[in-house]
Write an enzyme that holds these catalytic residues in place. Structure first.
Site, PDB file in Angstrom:
ATOM      1  N   TYR A   1     -16.418  25.264  36.086  1.00  0.00           N
ATOM      2  CA  TYR A   1     -15.796  26.553  36.153  1.00  0.00           C
ATOM      3  C   TYR A   1     -16.288  27.498  36.630  1.00  0.00           C
ATOM      4  CZ  TYR A   1     -11.324  29.183  35.091  1.00  0.00           C
ATOM      5  OH  TYR A   1     -10.236  30.220  35.179  1.00  0.00           O
TER       6      TYR A   1
ATOM      7  N   ASN B   1     -17.198  30.406  35.448  1.00  0.00           N
ATOM      8  CA  ASN B   1     -18.004  30.959  34.525  1.00  0.00           C
ATOM      9  C   ASN B   1     -19.151  30.350  34.114  1.00  0.00           C
ATOM     10  OD1 ASN B   1     -16.698  29.134  33.071  1.00  0.00           O
ATOM     11  ND2 ASN B   1     -15.954  30.728  31.364  1.00  0.00           N
ATOM     12  N   LYS B   2     -19.447  29.179  34.703  1.00  0.00           N
ATOM     13  CA  LYS B   2     -20.587  28.220  34.299  1.00  0.00           C
ATOM     14  C   LYS B   2     -21.716  28.764  35.186  1.00  0.00           C
ATOM     15  CE  LYS B   2     -18.374  25.519  31.473  1.00  0.00           C
ATOM     16  NZ  LYS B   2     -16.771  25.724  31.512  1.00  0.00           N
ATOM     17  N   GLN B   3     -22.778  27.943  34.734  1.00  0.00           N
ATOM     18  CA  GLN B   3     -24.096  28.126  35.457  1.00  0.00           C
ATOM     19  C   GLN B   3     -24.091  28.136  36.884  1.00  0.00           C
ATOM     20  OE1 GLN B   3     -23.716  26.437  32.979  1.00  0.00           O
ATOM     21  NE2 GLN B   3     -25.275  26.845  31.165  1.00  0.00           N
TER      22      GLN B   3
ATOM     23  N   CYS C   1     -20.755  20.437  28.740  1.00  0.00           N
ATOM     24  CA  CYS C   1     -20.174  21.369  29.871  1.00  0.00           C
ATOM     25  C   CYS C   1     -20.628  22.401  29.963  1.00  0.00           C
ATOM     26  CB  CYS C   1     -18.585  21.221  29.548  1.00  0.00           C
ATOM     27  SG  CYS C   1     -17.688  19.567  29.702  1.00  0.00           S
TER      28      CYS C   1
END
Length: 371
Positions: free
Chosen positions: A183, A185-187, A159
């Site tokens: 979400y 804040n992900k890549q 994830c």
């Protein structure tokens, strides 16, 4: 100027794709979901992809598709987001936590094998939820050897690792199936959302049905298996489709930011990247504070100077719900010691060097005050 912990990279092309969905009025189960799935499966090089409402939903459906249930045991890290373990409890299974390596913060190979040997005596089916923590791949060749030796099924919780590679192979492709999450804040982000990737047609078919209330045919009110409302909507899919077009650019920007921190943060422990990592896709940037540092005072001090930081992660096994199951302090000594001094600092694709300089400046002053 406040510096946030994370910040999604969004542009006019992203907005354009989402607006196209809104104007079309096809807001669910539309063409963008399929286009998003195609892009992700081609990117990681798997046969199938199933987009869902969250990374948690992806992990849950993978476990469910493998018939994980009561009396089965999931081995995983306590140093991760809580859903890596919670999905086993959804199915009334058991969770056995494994201690971590002090450098990569991934599961310790020795601790994993020891736990497998100890647990095999219970005559339960064993599953391993392998977490590529913060985007750093596990040592997958060795993990595969251990799990094959003891007939342990592997689910890959990637994830946080979209784009990371282990010896030239993408994370998410080493187990029966893998999961990514999106979400903000992900890549890349879809707002909320996740995806399952697999080469196993059975897993693909059953997870595709289960995400959509158990439908296996085109008949809308025909439900052949127990399912869930784990669908991803078209707006999220359109955003994911647009974001995937710039995944390589995003990874490059985040790698540049990580290299900047490497130059700026010479006064404390920074993340370790092992030689088997042929591509690192950074999720967050987590440093280790010196032993004895009051991490809460550091966080407060940084906040007073308009810099957001966070302790990352608190051990799952010491969360109240898991303490009720018998877990307690002292059971995972490395996880417990490391977690007291891991600090996530501002990190995102568009962070500027000036912002990073400010983070480094105040972090150094905080350590002078509270270490």
């Amino acid at each position: 100027m406040k510096i946030p912990l994370s910040n999604a990279l969004l542009d006019e092309k992203d907005i354009y794709e989402v607006l196209k969905v809104l104007k079309s009025k096809r807001l669910a189960l539309g063409p963008y979901m399929k286009k998003f799935e195609e892009m992700v499966k081609n990117y990681v090089d798997t046969k199938y992809a199933v987009a869902v409402s969250s990374g948690t939903a992806a992990l849950h459906l993978i476990l469910k598709s493998l018939d994980f249930g009561e009396n089965d045991i999931l081995l995983t890290s306590s140093f991760t987001f809580i859903s890596s373990a919670n999905v086993a409890l959804y199915e009334k299974g058991n969770v056995h936590f494994v201690d971590i390596e002090p450098d990569t913060l991934n599961v310790s190979l020795n601790a994993l094998e020891e736990e497998i040997i100890k647990t095999k005596k219970k005559n339960s089916r064993l599953f391993f939820m392998g977490v590529d923590i913060f985007g750093h791949p596990l040592d997958w060749d060795k993990i595969l050897d251990i799990c094959q030796k003891y007939s342990v099924e592997i689910i890959e919780d990637s994830c946080e690792a979209l784009g990371s590679e282990y010896k030239g192979k993408k994370c998410g492709t080493f187990g029966q199936a893998g999961a990514f999450a999106f979400y903000p804040n992900k890549q890349i982000t879809t707002g909320e959302g996740g995806i399952i990737v697999t080469n196993n047609e059975k897993i693909y078919q059953i997870t595709k049905a289960m995400r959509n209330q158990g439908r296996t045919s085109s008949k809308w009110l025909s439900h052949e298996v127990i399912g869930y409302n784990y669908r991803i909507d078209e707006m999220s899919s359109a955003l994911g489709y647009s974001q995937m077009k710039k995944i390589d650019k995003i990874i490059e920007m985040r790698n540049k930011a990580a290299k900047n921190y490497e130059k700026l943060l010479t006064f404390l422990e920074i993340p370790v990247i092992k030689s088997y990592v042929t591509k690192m896709s950074w999720f967050v940037y987590v440093v280790k504070l010196p032993k004895g540092t009051d991490i809460n005072k550091v966080i407060d001090y940084m906040a007073k100077n308009e810099i957001e930081t966070r302790n990352y992660f608190a051990p799952i096994h010491l969360q109240p719900v898991y303490k009720k199951l018998g877990w307690k302090e002292g059971m995972l000594p490395i996880t417990e010691e490391i977690s007291k001094r891991t600090l996530a600092i501002p990190f995102y694709s568009e962070i500027t060097f000036e912002e990073q300089e400010k983070v480094a400046f105040y972090l150094k002053k905080a350590l002078e005050l509270f270490s």
